[in-house]
Design a protein around this motif. Structure first.
Motif, PDB file in Angstrom:
ATOM      1  N   ALA A 131      27.711  45.554  31.693  1.00 21.86           N
ATOM      2  CA  ALA A 131      29.075  46.069  31.569  1.00 21.86           C
ATOM      3  C   ALA A 131      29.316  47.240  32.526  1.00 21.86           C
ATOM      4  CB  ALA A 131      29.346  46.491  30.135  1.00 21.86           C
ATOM      5  N   ARG A 132      28.306  48.095  32.671  1.00 21.89           N
ATOM      6  CA  ARG A 132      28.460  49.263  33.547  1.00 21.89           C
ATOM      7  C   ARG A 132      28.513  48.887  35.015  1.00 21.89           C
ATOM      8  NH1 ARG A 132      24.651  51.284  29.942  1.00 21.89           N
ATOM      9  NH2 ARG A 132      22.975  50.964  31.481  1.00 21.89           N
ATOM     10  N   HIS A 133      27.864  47.781  35.358  1.00 19.23           N
ATOM     11  CA  HIS A 133      27.772  47.379  36.758  1.00 19.23           C
ATOM     12  C   HIS A 133      28.485  46.050  37.008  1.00 19.23           C
ATOM     13  CE1 HIS A 133      24.331  50.121  36.109  1.00 19.23           C
ATOM     14  NE2 HIS A 133      24.556  50.499  37.349  1.00 19.23           N
ATOM     15  N   LYS A 134      29.555  45.811  36.265  1.00 17.47           N
ATOM     16  CA  LYS A 134      30.229  44.519  36.383  1.00 17.47           C
ATOM     17  C   LYS A 134      30.831  44.312  37.771  1.00 17.47           C
ATOM     18  CE  LYS A 134      34.574  46.172  34.320  1.00 17.47           C
ATOM     19  NZ  LYS A 134      35.548  45.947  33.227  1.00 17.47           N
ATOM     20  N   GLY A 135      31.195  45.413  38.438  1.00 16.84           N
ATOM     21  CA  GLY A 135      31.726  45.287  39.794  1.00 16.84           C
ATOM     22  C   GLY A 135      30.687  44.763  40.759  1.00 16.84           C
ATOM     23  N   ILE A 136      29.485  45.342  40.678  1.00 15.66           N
ATOM     24  CA  ILE A 136      28.395  44.919  41.556  1.00 15.66           C
ATOM     25  C   ILE A 136      27.954  43.504  41.189  1.00 15.66           C
ATOM     26  CG2 ILE A 136      26.014  45.388  42.257  1.00 15.66           C
ATOM     27  CD1 ILE A 136      26.574  48.341  41.774  1.00 15.66           C
ATOM     28  N   ILE A 137      27.833  43.239  39.892  1.00 14.76           N
ATOM     29  CA  ILE A 137      27.411  41.910  39.447  1.00 14.76           C
ATOM     30  C   ILE A 137      28.454  40.867  39.825  1.00 14.76           C
ATOM     31  CG2 ILE A 137      26.943  40.519  37.387  1.00 14.76           C
ATOM     32  CD1 ILE A 137      25.606  42.997  36.189  1.00 14.76           C
ATOM     33  N   GLY A 138      29.719  41.288  39.889  1.00 13.23           N
ATOM     34  CA  GLY A 138      30.773  40.367  40.296  1.00 13.23           C
ATOM     35  C   GLY A 138      30.526  39.787  41.680  1.00 13.23           C
ATOM     36  N   TYR A 139      29.835  40.552  42.521  1.00 14.70           N
ATOM     37  CA  TYR A 139      29.510  40.037  43.849  1.00 14.70           C
ATOM     38  C   TYR A 139      28.549  38.853  43.765  1.00 14.70           C
ATOM     39  CZ  TYR A 139      31.758  44.035  46.086  1.00 14.70           C
ATOM     40  OH  TYR A 139      32.679  44.944  46.527  1.00 14.70           O
ATOM     41  N   THR A 140      27.784  38.773  42.661  1.00 19.45           N
ATOM     42  CA  THR A 140      26.883  37.630  42.475  1.00 19.45           C
ATOM     43  C   THR A 140      27.675  36.331  42.426  1.00 19.45           C
ATOM     44  OG1 THR A 140      25.366  39.025  41.211  1.00 19.45           O
ATOM     45  CG2 THR A 140      25.076  36.648  41.014  1.00 19.45           C
ATOM     46  N   ASP A 141      28.801  36.351  41.690  1.00 15.75           N
ATOM     47  CA  ASP A 141      29.634  35.155  41.600  1.00 15.75           C
ATOM     48  C   ASP A 141      30.096  34.709  42.981  1.00 15.75           C
ATOM     49  OD1 ASP A 141      29.320  35.561  38.939  1.00 15.75           O
ATOM     50  OD2 ASP A 141      31.421  35.940  38.481  1.00 15.75           O
ATOM     51  N   ARG A 142      30.655  35.642  43.724  1.00 14.74           N
ATOM     52  CA  ARG A 142      31.247  35.295  45.013  1.00 14.74           C
ATOM     53  C   ARG A 142      30.193  34.954  46.058  1.00 14.74           C
ATOM     54  NH1 ARG A 142      36.770  36.936  45.494  1.00 14.74           N
ATOM     55  NH2 ARG A 142      37.518  37.647  43.467  1.00 14.74           N
ATOM     56  N   SER A 143      29.102  35.711  46.068  1.00 18.85           N
ATOM     57  CA  SER A 143      28.053  35.409  47.047  1.00 18.85           C
ATOM     58  C   SER A 143      27.407  34.061  46.757  1.00 18.85           C
ATOM     59  CB  SER A 143      26.990  36.516  47.053  1.00 18.85           C
ATOM     60  OG  SER A 143      26.355  36.612  45.792  1.00 18.85           O
ATOM     61  N   THR A 144      27.263  33.729  45.468  1.00 17.74           N
ATOM     62  CA  THR A 144      26.700  32.421  45.106  1.00 17.74           C
ATOM     63  C   THR A 144      27.579  31.294  45.629  1.00 17.74           C
ATOM     64  OG1 THR A 144      25.690  33.317  43.108  1.00 17.74           O
ATOM     65  CG2 THR A 144      26.003  30.945  43.181  1.00 17.74           C
ATOM     66  N   ILE A 145      28.882  31.450  45.470  1.00 21.75           N
ATOM     67  CA  ILE A 145      29.808  30.426  45.952  1.00 21.75           C
ATOM     68  C   ILE A 145      29.704  30.274  47.466  1.00 21.75           C
ATOM     69  CG2 ILE A 145      32.247  29.839  46.218  1.00 21.75           C
ATOM     70  CD1 ILE A 145      32.747  31.206  43.533  1.00 21.75           C
ATOM     71  N   LEU A 146      29.724  31.393  48.187  1.00 18.09           N
ATOM     72  CA  LEU A 146      29.702  31.340  49.649  1.00 18.09           C
ATOM     73  C   LEU A 146      28.406  30.730  50.168  1.00 18.09           C
ATOM     74  CD1 LEU A 146      31.322  34.786  50.554  1.00 18.09           C
ATOM     75  CD2 LEU A 146      32.399  32.525  50.494  1.00 18.09           C
ATOM     76  N   ILE A 147      27.279  31.112  49.565  1.00 16.70           N
ATOM     77  CA  ILE A 147      25.986  30.567  50.003  1.00 16.70           C
ATOM     78  C   ILE A 147      25.912  29.073  49.713  1.00 16.70           C
ATOM     79  CG2 ILE A 147      23.486  30.623  49.583  1.00 16.70           C
ATOM     80  CD1 ILE A 147      23.836  33.652  49.016  1.00 16.70           C
ATOM     81  N   ALA A 148      26.371  28.674  48.509  1.00 21.53           N
ATOM     82  CA  ALA A 148      26.339  27.249  48.142  1.00 21.53           C
ATOM     83  C   ALA A 148      27.260  26.437  49.047  1.00 21.53           C
ATOM     84  CB  ALA A 148      26.726  27.075  46.675  1.00 21.53           C
ATOM     85  N   VAL A 149      28.445  26.974  49.352  1.00 18.90           N
ATOM     86  CA  VAL A 149      29.377  26.274  50.232  1.00 18.90           C
ATOM     87  C   VAL A 149      28.793  26.145  51.633  1.00 18.90           C
ATOM     88  CG1 VAL A 149      31.596  26.511  51.427  1.00 18.90           C
ATOM     89  CG2 VAL A 149      31.473  26.822  48.953  1.00 18.90           C
ATOM     90  N   TYR A 150      28.175  27.220  52.120  1.00  9.25           N
ATOM     91  CA  TYR A 150      27.581  27.167  53.462  1.00  9.25           C
ATOM     92  C   TYR A 150      26.452  26.139  53.520  1.00  9.25           C
ATOM     93  CZ  TYR A 150      25.123  28.539  57.698  1.00  9.25           C
ATOM     94  OH  TYR A 150      24.501  28.524  58.922  1.00  9.25           O
ATOM     95  N   ALA A 151      25.588  26.131  52.496  1.00  6.21           N
ATOM     96  CA  ALA A 151      24.482  25.176  52.470  1.00  6.21           C
ATOM     97  C   ALA A 151      24.992  23.736  52.404  1.00  6.21           C
ATOM     98  CB  ALA A 151      23.567  25.475  51.283  1.00  6.21           C
TER      99      ALA A 151
END
Length: 324
Positions: free
Chosen positions: A190-210
């Motif tokens: 909860a305290r780091h939801k902003g940073i963890i939110g990057y996990t969602d977006r980076s996962t999408i970008l990496i999966a799309v690129y692959a």
């Protein structure tokens, strides 16, 4: 005007990633590294999704079970049936991989963040939206792979027990582990939801690129004629329009007020790009994954635009009713 055309700027990153994969696809050792990185980020994404899911949100909304069952039926029953019917009516309208992508869109769970945001903007039942969208994402971990196995013949890219095991190890096990560890790591998340939110977006970008790298190396843009993309846009638009009409009709059943109708429509038609892209990376391991991702990427943009317009309209109607 720009915000109306592209409500979510992240879509520009998606388009840029597809362009990068087209011009500089991952090859050889680098492709292997991207593949392993994609697996790691998918595991992290579903782990944090499990850790973020509060059981209290679902329990709090269970009292309105009729509303939740209606939303889940629209998401996991009516939409898949609509996709199957569309393919059977016009099987040659799109290449097979694109039809699988359309079926994949139909089998995906709802979003949480955007569905709740639109319900709130449209003066809908926000607590019920949180409960239903959370339950949808949790059930989607299991139901989406099962539905794809039933309606499209996909079993985690490998078929049989191996495919089921892959889905379990990369999606279900991390999700359950994160949820079980929530009492200890929930505060950190909860305290780091902003940073963890990057996990969602980076996962999408990496999966799309692959996925698109593999597809480009197999001749994606040579095999996929421009007219197929135009037809796909029309199919996605028709799917969304029918889904919006269908869920609004369900909301008119006896017992649902205006707020519930708004909730049914937005939660019942939203399809999760955040879960969809990582799931596609697990379910579709070949070069066809890049093609299969196209329908959800286009559908995601369309649903944002359409729901933004509808939510504003419902808000004006609610304000007018309150003023009267």
């Amino acid at each position: 005007m720009f915000k109306r055309l592209i409500p979510d700027p992240f879509l520009l990153y998606l388009a840029s990633t597809v362009l990068l994969a087209t011009l500089l696809p991952a090859r050889g050792t680098f492709a292997a590294f991207v593949g392993w990185l994609s697996i790691a980020t998918v595991v992290a994404l579903f782990f944090f999704h499990g850790a973020k899911l509060a059981r209290e949100q679902i329990v709090a909304g269970l009292a309105n079970w009729r509303l939740h069952l209606t939303i889940l039926a629209a998401t996991f029953l009516l939409f898949p049936l609509l996709g199957v019917a569309s393919e059977h009516l016009a099987p040659r309208l799109l290449p097979r991989d694109l039809w699988i992508g359309v079926l994949f869109v139909c089998a995906l769970p709802s979003t949480v963040q955007s569905a709740v945001a639109f319900v709130s903007l449209g003066r809908g039942n926000v607590p019920a939206a949180i409960a239903s969208a959370s339950a949808s994402q949790m059930l989607g971990i299991v139901l989406t792979p099962v539905l794809m196995g039933l309606i499209a013949g996909t079993h985690g890219g490998g078929g049989g027990a191996a495919g089921v095991g892959k889905v379990a190890l990369e999606i279900f096990v991390p999700f359950v582990a994160g949820h079980l560890l929530r009492p200890w790591i929930g505060g950190f998340v909860a305290r780091h939801k902003g940073i963890i939110g990057y996990t969602d977006r980076s996962t999408i970008l990496i999966a799309v690129y692959a996925a698109f790298s593999a597809a480009v190396l197999e001749g994606l843009w040579h095999k996929l004629p421009p007219q197929s993309l135009v037809i796909l846009l029309l199919v996605d638009a028709a799917l969304l329009a029918i889904g919006l009409a269908m869920t609004w009709g369900l909301g008119r059943l006896p017992g649902f007020d205006r707020a519930d109708r708004v909730t049914i429509q937005f939660c019942g038609t939203k399809k999760s790009l955040v879960q969809g892209v990582p799931m596609a990376r697990v379910l579709f391991t070949g070069p066809e994954a890049g093609v299969i991702l196209l329908p959800i990427m286009l559908f995601h943009q369309m649903q944002l635009m359409a729901c933004a317009v509808l939510a504003r309209r419902y808000a004006r109607q609610a304000d007018a009713e309150d003023a009267a």
